[in-house]
Design a protein around this motif. Structure first.
Motif, mmCIF file in Angstrom:
data_model
loop_
_atom_site.group_PDB
_atom_site.id
_atom_site.type_symbol
_atom_site.label_atom_id
_atom_site.label_comp_id
_atom_site.label_asym_id
_atom_site.label_seq_id
_atom_site.Cartn_x
_atom_site.Cartn_y
_atom_site.Cartn_z
ATOM 1 N N GLN A 321 0.760 -1.219 -0.101
ATOM 2 C CA GLN A 321 -0.114 -0.067 -0.015
ATOM 3 C C GLN A 321 0.973 1.226 0.070
ATOM 4 O O GLN A 321 0.553 2.405 -0.706
ATOM 5 N N GLY A 322 2.157 1.145 0.675
ATOM 6 C CA GLY A 322 2.831 2.248 0.616
ATOM 7 C C GLY A 322 3.490 2.737 -0.603
ATOM 8 O O GLY A 322 3.561 3.687 -1.092
ATOM 9 N N TRP A 323 3.781 1.494 -1.365
ATOM 10 C CA TRP A 323 4.404 1.762 -2.574
ATOM 11 C C TRP A 323 3.199 2.397 -3.664
ATOM 12 O O TRP A 323 3.815 3.055 -4.518
ATOM 13 N N ARG A 324 2.204 1.775 -3.669
ATOM 14 C CA ARG A 324 1.188 2.230 -4.462
ATOM 15 C C ARG A 324 0.902 3.572 -4.135
ATOM 16 O O ARG A 324 0.638 4.528 -5.167
ATOM 17 N N PHE A 325 0.840 4.227 -2.720
ATOM 18 C CA PHE A 325 0.554 5.683 -2.594
ATOM 19 C C PHE A 325 1.991 6.315 -3.054
ATOM 20 O O PHE A 325 1.502 7.486 -3.571
ATOM 21 N N ALA A 326 3.024 5.609 -2.932
ATOM 22 C CA ALA A 326 4.097 6.611 -3.497
ATOM 23 C C ALA A 326 4.136 6.842 -4.772
ATOM 24 O O ALA A 326 4.594 7.881 -5.478
#
Length: 442
Positions: A321-326
């Protein structure tokens, strides 16, 4: 929880008033005969604790309250030394650990009983290590992992066949099986919600076979007789494993029911007793199941391995999820950069300059073709004068438009009226004119 806390105290053995020293300059690969001649630096004095199961040592300084407990690594071996400098009358032992920073420690014990007990633990650790290197540890389902089939079921042909079947069905995935288990759940032939025994065999945890990528972990329950999975669930953030506490209210429920169906726990004298532990397995969107184990050790191992895989899945989900948000933020930033005012101006200005230059060129060519008596220098000078005049006219028009725009929102006095007041011959008249302009309603 109180029983677990008591077991923790039993597993940890404490030695009070132990002085710890570190080697001044020595190598961890020096032979044990050289440890007696090593120069030691006294560190501090406090309480030494060691877990007799994992052989993890923790030292708590007793003289400094601000100091926290320091882990010293796992105990590998111990050697008695005759160098008792600074600790006359104390029994001194040199211990080797697997700590990456300090692998050698010298312990000075106040009481001989503590030193003998510590040496006995170290000797058992060395014996276990030697036996492990000789190949007497628990065999694994593959060459590199332990088998989790309970020891009292080693001679069960059905479970041995199941173990071989799992190795064939999950090649290269190193499945972890926990034997001596029973699965209880809703009766598939009755919709009344009654709970029945669905199978007896082993709970299997299968890791993904995707190299370094983290994908789905799965939980199976294989029946020992049919060698077919009675249950298959993904290990995800919503999957929960709740341990059932044996109280007076549920002794006649699942735990005793499992014991009545097939009592199979190995006791110390070889007899068979009831179930040792039971868990409630919950998954979102489906009804729950009950897993009962004959061995407390197998139950604890399953609970630990299940919790580790669930935490890995939760961590990987948060990371994804953090990668997708980034990635989304980076995409928005690139859109802003592509549509920004500075970038737009940078794109338009070169084209505008080229367009203005072409217009000036065509205008000069038109003047030169229509005026045969003028030289090229005269045509160029006239073109520049016309350009300056056009620029001044454009600036005046823009200024006038700005003045009118500001006048629509604020009170303004025209320049001509102020000039008219300034041209009056007498100061009193000019002052009265300015006052009239300033106080006139607009």
């Amino acid at each position: 929880s109180r029983e677990a806390h008591t077991n923790l105290h039993i597993a940890m053995q404490c030695f009070a008033n132990v002085s710890v020293a570190l080697p001044a300059n020595t190598s961890t690969y020096d032979p044990r005969e050289a440890w007696d001649c090593t120069t030691w630096i006294d560190w501090c004095k406090g309480e030494l604790r060691i877990d007799r199961t994992s052989l993890v040592m923790v030292f708590s300084p007793g003289d400094y309250r601000a100091c926290t407990a320091k882990p010293l690594g796992c105990l590998l071996g111990v050697t008695a030394t005759g160098n008792s400098t600074g600790h006359i009358g104390h029994l001194t032992l040199v211990a080797s650990t697997n700590d990456s920073v300090h692998s050698l420690f010298r312990f000075s014990f106040m009481q001989s009983a503590d030193a003998m007990a510590f040496a006995a633990i170290a000797q058992s650790a060395e014996a276990s290590s030697t036996a492990g290197r000789a190949g007497s540890r628990r065999s694994s389902m593959t060459a590199s992992r332990r088998s989790s089939i309970a020891e009292c079921f080693r001679d069960d042909p059905a479970l041995e066949t199941l173990e071989a079947h799992l190795n064939q069905q999950f090649p290269g995935q190193l499945p972890m099986a926990f034997g001596g288990a029973e699965l209880y759940g809703p009766d598939p032939h009755c919709g009344g919600g009654s709970e029945v025994l669905l199978g007896r065999g082993a709970v299997v945890l299968v890791d993904p076979n995707n190299g370094c990528r983290i994908s789905a972990y799965e939980l199976f329950f294989f029946d020992a007789d049919t060698q077919q999975p009675c249950l298959r669930l993904p290990v995800g953030p919503g999957t929960r494993l709740l341990r059932q506490l044996e109280t007076e209210g549920n002794r006649g429920d699942r735990i005793s029911l499992a014991g009545q169906c097939r009592p199979s726990t190995c006791s110390s004298d070889g007899s068979l007793t009831g179930m040792a532990a039971a868990y409630t397995l919950l998954c979102p969107g489906v009804s729950g199941w009950t897993l009962a184990f004959d061995s407390e050790r197998e139950a604890a191992s399953f609970e630990r391995d299940f919790s580790v895989r669930k935490r890995v899945v939760v961590l990987s989900l948060k990371t994804s999820q953090g990668w997708r948000f980034a990635d989304s933020l980076q995409g928005e930033l690139m859109d802003l950069r592509r549509c920004g005012f500075l970038l737009l101006t940078r794109r338009i200005l070169p084209r505008a300059f080229v367009m203005v230059f072409l217009l000036l060129f065509f205008y000069a060519a038109m003047l030169f073709s229509s005026s045969y008596d003028k030289s090229l220098l005269d045509v160029t000078a006239q073109t520049l004068r016309d350009v300056v005049a056009a620029a001044q006219f454009l600036v005046e028009r823009v200024a006038e438009a700005g003045t009118k725009t500001c006048g629509g929102f604020t009170t303004a006095i025209s320049t001509s009226e102020v000039q008219h007041c300034a041209d009056l011959p007498y100061a009193e008249d000019a002052h009265a004119c300015i006052t009239r302009l300033a106080t006139a309603p607009w």
